[in-house]
Design an enzyme around this catalytic site. Sequence first.
Site, PDB file in Angstrom:
ATOM      1  N   ASP A  59       0.837  -1.194   0.000  1.00  0.00           N
ATOM      2  CA  ASP A  59       0.000   0.000   0.000  1.00  0.00           C
ATOM      3  C   ASP A  59       0.877   1.251   0.000  1.00  0.00           C
ATOM      4  OD1 ASP A  59      -1.875   2.108   0.681  1.00  0.00           O
ATOM      5  OD2 ASP A  59      -3.211   0.552   1.415  1.00  0.00           O
ATOM      6  N   SER A 103      -7.252   3.906  -1.421  1.00  0.00           N
ATOM      7  CA  SER A 103      -7.028   2.463  -1.321  1.00  0.00           C
ATOM      8  C   SER A 103      -8.284   1.661  -1.621  1.00  0.00           C
ATOM      9  CB  SER A 103      -6.517   2.109   0.079  1.00  0.00           C
ATOM     10  OG  SER A 103      -5.247   2.658   0.305  1.00  0.00           O
ATOM     11  N   THR A 156      -8.218  -2.100   1.834  1.00  0.00           N
ATOM     12  CA  THR A 156      -7.710  -3.080   0.877  1.00  0.00           C
ATOM     13  C   THR A 156      -8.226  -4.486   1.139  1.00  0.00           C
ATOM     14  OG1 THR A 156      -5.750  -1.733   0.419  1.00  0.00           O
ATOM     15  CG2 THR A 156      -5.639  -4.066  -0.152  1.00  0.00           C
ATOM     16  N   ASP A 276       2.118   2.680   3.447  1.00  0.00           N
ATOM     17  CA  ASP A 276       1.281   3.845   3.151  1.00  0.00           C
ATOM     18  C   ASP A 276       1.225   4.811   4.326  1.00  0.00           C
ATOM     19  OD1 ASP A 276      -1.080   5.225   1.709  1.00  0.00           O
ATOM     20  OD2 ASP A 276      -2.036   4.550   3.554  1.00  0.00           O
ATOM     21  N   HIS A 280       2.090   8.791   4.459  1.00  0.00           N
ATOM     22  CA  HIS A 280       1.200   9.861   4.918  1.00  0.00           C
ATOM     23  C   HIS A 280       1.887  10.730   5.968  1.00  0.00           C
ATOM     24  CE1 HIS A 280      -2.559   9.074   2.851  1.00  0.00           C
ATOM     25  NE2 HIS A 280      -2.487   7.793   3.157  1.00  0.00           N
ATOM     26  N   HIS A 319      -1.463   2.617  -5.011  1.00  0.00           N
ATOM     27  CA  HIS A 319      -1.099   3.988  -5.361  1.00  0.00           C
ATOM     28  C   HIS A 319       0.216   4.303  -4.676  1.00  0.00           C
ATOM     29  CE1 HIS A 319      -2.247   4.874  -1.264  1.00  0.00           C
ATOM     30  NE2 HIS A 319      -3.427   4.311  -1.491  1.00  0.00           N
ATOM     31  N   HIS A 345      -1.891  10.793  -1.257  1.00  0.00           N
ATOM     32  CA  HIS A 345      -1.522   9.951  -2.392  1.00  0.00           C
ATOM     33  C   HIS A 345      -1.141  10.811  -3.585  1.00  0.00           C
ATOM     34  CE1 HIS A 345      -4.840   7.141  -0.577  1.00  0.00           C
ATOM     35  NE2 HIS A 345      -3.774   7.248   0.209  1.00  0.00           N
TER      36      HIS A 345
END
Length: 388
Positions: A59, A103, A156, A276, A280, A319, A345
Amino acid sequence: MKKFLFLSVLLLISTSCQNSDNSENTEVMPVATSDSETPELLPLVEGKTVKNIIFLIGDGTGLAQITSGQYGLVGPDGLLHMQTMPVTGFVKTHSSDNLITDSASGATAYSCGLKTYNGAIAVNPDKEACKTILELAEEMGLSTGLIATSSITHATPASFASHVESRSMEEEIAVQLLSSGAEVMLGGGFEFFSSQYRSDSLDLISQAEEAGYQLLRNEEELDNSEAEMLLGLFANDGLERAEGEPSTSAMTSKALNILSRNEAGFFLMIEGSQIDWGGHGNNTDYVLNEVEDFDAAVKTALDFARQDGETLVVLTADHETGGMTLQRQRAEGDSLEIYWTTGYHTGTPVPLMAYGPQATEFMGWRDNTYVGKRMAELLNLGSLPQMK
C-alpha cells in the site's frame, strides 16, 4: 509583459529550489553497505498453468519507496527480494471519479476488475455490489486468505471480501468478512469484532468461532495453531509492532501452510498496509521498517512459489503515497536526502512485478483493472467484472 512573466517564472523556480533545500519535508537516510549476500534474480517460468495466486499489495508503495528500501536496507549494489522478480511493468491507478485514487477504489479495481469512486468497497459507481476474485475462487472450490498489517476490515482487505458504500463502515465490513468463505484472515481489527467495542454490541467473536474459525491474538497462538480456519486479530486496530505480534512473513507462512492443502488451488492477498502510513506521515524510518517487513513476506511467498512450481506471485501497489523523492546524496555516499511533496496519495504509476507461470502476462503498462481481470482468467474463474 513577456519579460515580467519570464522573471516571475524564474522567481518561482528559484523559490522552489530554495524550499527544496531547506524544506521541513526533507529527511536524511543512511545508506547501507552491500556486505551481505544479495538474492539472485529469479528465472522465467514458462509453459505451465496457474493453480495458485499470491497477490501482494504494498500500500502506497512506488518506485521511490522500493529504491529507498534497497539503499537503506541492502545498499546500492544489493537487491530486495521483490526486486528479484523477473517480470516488471507499471500500473495506472486513477479511480472513476478522481485522477488520484484511494485504497478502496484501488483495491476494488484489483478485486472486481472495474473502476469505482474513491471510498467504495467492491461496489461499482452506482453502488451495486461486484463479485470479487476471492468470492469467485470460493465458488469454484479454491481456498482463500487475506493478510494485512492494518485492521483486516481496512480498505484493501475489505475490498476482496465485502461490499459497502464507504470504507468507513468497518463494523459492517467485519460482519461480511465472516460470511465471505475465506479460510484465513490475519491482521488487526479486534475492536470491529468484539462486543466490547462495537457500537451495536454484536459479538462477532462468538459468531466466528461458531462458524469454525479459531481466534488468534498473538504470534505464539499463530505458531501453535493446527486449525484449518483462522481469524487472527493481533491488535485492536492496525498492528502496532508490539511484542507478541507476528510479522507479515509469519502470517504468510501460516496461511500458505493451510491454503496449500486444497488440491483445487488457492488465492491469497497479502497487504503491506503501513508502508502507506509512513508515506502519509512523511516518515522515512517508518517506510523503511515496513518495506523490510513486507519484503520478508515477499521472500516467503517466492520461496513457496519456487518449490511449488504452479504458483503465480503478483506484486504491485494501489497507489503511491507522499510523493517520495530521492533527492541527493550527502557526504561520501553514506546518506541520502529524502524529500516528500505531499501527505496524501499521488497519481504516479506504480510498479507491477510477477514471478511464476504466466508471469509475462503482467509486463508493460497496465490499468489496475487489467491485473484483477487477468488473475481471474488465469485461475479459470471467469471474466471480471461480474455483478452480484
